[in-house]
Scaffold this active site. Structure first.
Site, short mmCIF file in Angstrom:
data_model
loop_
_atom_site.label_atom_id
_atom_site.label_comp_id
_atom_site.label_asym_id
_atom_site.label_seq_id
_atom_site.Cartn_x
_atom_site.Cartn_y
_atom_site.Cartn_z
N SER A 175 0.84 -1.19 0.00
CA SER A 175 0.00 0.00 0.00
C SER A 175 0.88 1.24 0.00
CB SER A 175 -0.90 0.01 1.24
OG SER A 175 -1.47 1.28 1.43
N SER A 226 -10.40 -3.56 -0.84
CA SER A 226 -11.81 -3.22 -0.94
C SER A 226 -12.48 -3.95 -2.09
CB SER A 226 -11.96 -1.71 -1.16
OG SER A 226 -11.45 -1.35 -2.43
N GLU A 247 -9.43 -11.23 -1.02
CA GLU A 247 -10.03 -11.07 0.31
C GLU A 247 -10.49 -9.63 0.40
OE1 GLU A 247 -10.30 -9.61 3.81
OE2 GLU A 247 -8.43 -10.58 4.43
N CYS A 281 -10.94 -5.98 8.47
CA CYS A 281 -12.08 -6.47 7.69
C CYS A 281 -12.98 -7.41 8.48
CB CYS A 281 -11.60 -7.14 6.41
SG CYS A 281 -10.43 -8.48 6.68
N HIS A 444 -9.25 -18.59 5.80
CA HIS A 444 -9.88 -17.27 5.84
C HIS A 444 -10.40 -16.96 4.46
CE1 HIS A 444 -10.60 -13.21 7.19
NE2 HIS A 444 -9.79 -12.71 6.28
#
Length: 474
Positions: A175, A226, A247, A281, A444
């Site tokens: 990021s 997102s 994810e 999240c 997950h």
């Protein structure tokens, strides 16, 4: 202020166009680092380096790759102070939490190293006499790893450790909010002696990320981010039919039954909502409470959220830290204001504090409706909505009436309720009498708009493989 270069083929490389950007501490709004921004040509060079390295990396025995991962984990722990310092400054986390994230990243790296002798194929009966069918698990090739800002150290290793143990090589795009810790991890790659080109880490803009993800040598794209980012990745994947693992968003419902331990439930939910300012999240975002205990739980939540201090965690580590950016705070506050205008009751919080830093107080809303934006859309901040329910069937209907299906929570002492929720909840995870924590030996994976594929455990590791059928006539 450190100036970080990009990491390609085990070399530190400055941007060939001289581009760079500054990294800001969200707790102080001060510049804490400068990062070279990779060009499109450098993104292509990184993929080429990874593709060249992958030819040799995949030929290593899996146990040899496991040895490399164990050395990498040791290097991460040895560098936890440097990684933690960079992460704390760029994210607003406390130094303790940031260093612990580096250690946890080393733990998941060691976990995946243990799969070296457990990547199994299958032997399948053939319909033809004198013939065997053998199904092999093989690496994908080059994997593009797109990393989020909220847990950038842990998520980076959560992706590259299973990719590497299965014989892939990676190009990582951290990021742009939190790239500095990724480059401290790159130094650990060197310290561990991983072969050149196996791990490449580059900071880049969206245009360069598209060049990376649409490169014909990229076989897989893995993203944590997102829904909008996931949709862009799906667009990228169409170009070369790359495999994707996504994810995406979440809106974790917590169902609290009348027989639940309300004190424990309140403490857990507040901790979930205030950890990293709710930027998780799987953080609880909506609470469905049985009518008989609704007022009692609301009172406990209001008391605990109102008393929860927030501020610069470098001064007080127990405080709730900042949101990632001014725009994130502005968007969250606008959602709260729209909810109040639509009839929600603001129990606490809901204001923008003065002074430096992107802080927002823990916020509690009641008298919300299921169809409100604040209930239906991910907030990704310290905002909690509480709604009453009558029966468990009613609660499950409300919890399932949603676009997201990542994690879910149930507080009850009734095993019948647990069994029913375990069969009927529309989410990839259900936690009983605790809030989500993503055990890395589990799986997950989100349902609905929460994603495709998944991370962690055997099934997360196998996401980074493809199959080959060998039909052997003898």
């Amino acid at each position: 202020m450190t100036h970080y270069l990009n990491f390609i083929n085990n070399q530190w490389v400055a941007a060939d166009n001289g581009a760079s950007y500054r990294v800001t501490n969200p707790a102080t709004e001060e510049t804490v680092g400068q990062v070279s921004a990779a060009s499109a040509a450098q993104a292509l060079a990184a993929v080429d380096a990874a593709a060249a390295a992958q030819r040799g990396w995949r030929k290593l025995t899996s146990i040899a790759r496991g040895d490399h991962l164990r050395a990498f984990a040791d290097a991460l722990v040895a560098r936890k102070a440097a990684i933690g310092q960079a992460l704390a400054l760029e994210s607003g986390k406390s130094l303790e939490d940031a260093e612990n994230e580096a250690v946890y990243a080393a733990d998941i790296t060691r976990y995946h190293a243990e799969w070296a002798r457990r990547i199994e194929g299958e032997i399948i009966p053939s319909d033809t006499p004198g013939e065997n069918l053998m199904l092999h698990r093989e690496p994908m090739g080059v994997v593009a790893c797109l990393i989020p800002f909220n847990y950038p150290v842990y998520t980076l290793l959560r992706k590259i450790a299973p990719a590497l143990i299965t014989g892939n090589t990676v190009v990582v795009r951290p990021s742009n909010h939190t790239p500095c810790s990724a480059f401290e991890i790159a130094q650990a790659v060197l310290d561990a002696g991983l072969p050149p080109g196996v791990v490449n880490i580059l900071a880049m803009g969206h245009a360069e990320a598209e060049v990376l993800c649409t490169h014909p040598k990229v076989a897989m794209i893995t993203l944590t981010g997102s829904v909008g980012a996931g949709q862009r990745v799906l667009d990228y994947s169409r170009v070369n039919i790359a495999k994707v693992s996504l994810e995406l968003g979440g809106k974790t419902p917590a169902i609290v039954a009348a027989d639940a331990d309300l004190e424990k439930a309140a403490n857990d939910i507040v901790r979930s909502k205030t950890t990293h300012c709710g930027q998780l999240c799987t953080a609880v975002e909506r609470v469905y409470v049985q009518e008989a205990v609704f007022e009692a739980l609301v009172a406990k939540l209001k008391e605990k959220l109102s008393a929860h201090a927030y501020g610069n965690r470098s001064a007080q580590s127990q405080h709730m830290g900042p949101l990632v950016s001014a725009s994130a705070r502005q968007g969250i506050h606008a959602m709260v204001e729209r909810a109040v205008q639509a009839g929600a009751q603001l129990e606490c919080g809901g204001s923008v504090p003065s002074g430096p830093g992107y802080f927002y107080p823990p916020t509690l809303l009641t008298q919300v409706r299921q169809d409100m934006e604040i209930v239906q859309e991910e907030v990704f901040g310290p905002v909690l909505c509480v709604l009453p329910y009558t029966t468990l069937d009613h609660a499950l209907a409300l919890a399932n009436d949603h676009q997201f299906g990542l994690a879910s929570v149930l507080y009850t002492e009734d095993y019948r309720s647990v069994m029913q929720a375990g069969n009927e909840i529309e989410a990839g995870e259900l936690y009983i009498n605790r809030t989500p924590a993503d055990p890395y030996q589990g799986y997950h994976a989100g349902w609905k708009r929460s994603g495709l594929g998944g991370d962690d455990g055997k099934h997360g590791m196998l996401e980074f493989t493809q199959t080959r059928l060998v039909v052997m006539k003898y």
